[in-house]
Write an enzyme that holds these catalytic residues in place. Structure first.
Site, PDB file in Angstrom:
ATOM      1  CB  SER A 138      42.250  42.510  41.133  1.00 36.72           C
ATOM      2  OG  SER A 138      43.294  41.770  40.277  1.00 36.72           O
ATOM      3  CE1 TYR A 151      38.606  38.069  39.815  1.00 33.65           C
ATOM      4  CE2 TYR A 151      40.154  39.708  38.775  1.00 33.65           C
ATOM      5  CZ  TYR A 151      40.201  39.265  39.850  1.00 33.65           C
ATOM      6  OH  TYR A 151      40.739  39.016  40.855  1.00 33.65           O
TER       7      TYR A 151
END
Length: 249
Positions: A138, A151
């Site tokens: 990400s 996350y």
């Protein structure tokens, strides 16, 4: 990575980026196997898209990963691409002890799941020509979204893991590719209708274009993610973090 003629396993292939990549890679002339926990959803996808195959797999279960590796070694001995895409993304309140299980789940799914899959499949991948391990990380690996702290941390860890993996595999036929998406319109964090997220089809098209144009790439970063990917190097890290600090607050 060659974009056609592969045999590809994609974890988390029933929704979002994983599902989209599965369809695009299938259409490009690859044998695609999607992995996920829900057999009924896997069956629906394979029925709707003849030629795509599936395997039930929960990446939080080490024994299930070992079984899947053995099963696919027998059924698809030419498997040469592993795409580690399975992941979760949930907000946490670090002042609330009830958020600790959420943090632990992120580590189990996003980080340990990818590491265990890599260990399980890498010995066989290393025997194949044009082999690839692709890890979906990400842009938040490089600048965190503060409402999703664990996350972000798992994706930063996967970036580091991918870098080390690439060095250790130097001299082999296994290519390591990191794909670092921006926010994309998927059900992850309920972003499917977000104006701040990149439309899924646009992300997939740009990603496939980059894969085709840069077959030897270590990283695939679409234009929309580059500001965050290179924020520290470009001296705009504080600005980028300030932008993300107000998101979801």
């Amino acid at each position: 990575m060659k974009t056609t003629g592969n045999t590809i396993l994609i974890t988390g292939g029933t929704a979002g980026i994983g599902h989209g990549l599965a369809l695009r890679l299938h259409e490009a002339g690859n044998k695609v196997i999607i992995a996920g926990r829900r057999k009924e959803l896997l069956d629906q996808i394979t029925t709707e898209h003849p030629g795509i195959e599936s395997i039930v797999l929960d990446v939080t279960d080490p024994a299930a990963i070992t079984r899947a590796a053995d099963t696919l070694a027998a059924s698809h001995p030419r498997l040469n691409v592993l795409i580690n895409n399975a992941g979760i993304m949930l907000p946490e309140n670090l002042l609330d002890p009830a958020s600790l299980p959420i943090a632990e789940d992120h580590i189990t799914v996003n980080l340990l799941g990818t590491i265990r899959m890599t260990y399980a499949f890498l010995p066989r991948l290393a025997t194949q020509a044009d082999a690839v391990v692709m890890n979906i990380t990400s842009a938040l690996a490089f600048v965190p979204l503060p409402i999703t702290p664990t996350y972000n941390a798992t994706k930063a860890a996967l970036h580091s893991f991918s870098e080390s993996l690439r060095v250790q595999l130097n001299g082999t036929d296994v290519q390591v590719i990191e794909v670092a998406p921006p926010g994309v319109r998927t059900t992850l964090m309920d972003q499917q209708n977000s104006d701040n997220a990149m439309p899924l089809d646009e992300f997939l098209t740009e990603t496939m274009t980059l894969l085709g144009a840069q077959p030897d790439a270590n990283e695939i970063v679409v234009e929309r993610a580059r500001f965050f990917r290179h924020a520290a190097a470009n001296g705009v890290y504080d600005q980028a973090l300030a932008m993300l600090s107000g998101v979801g607050a």
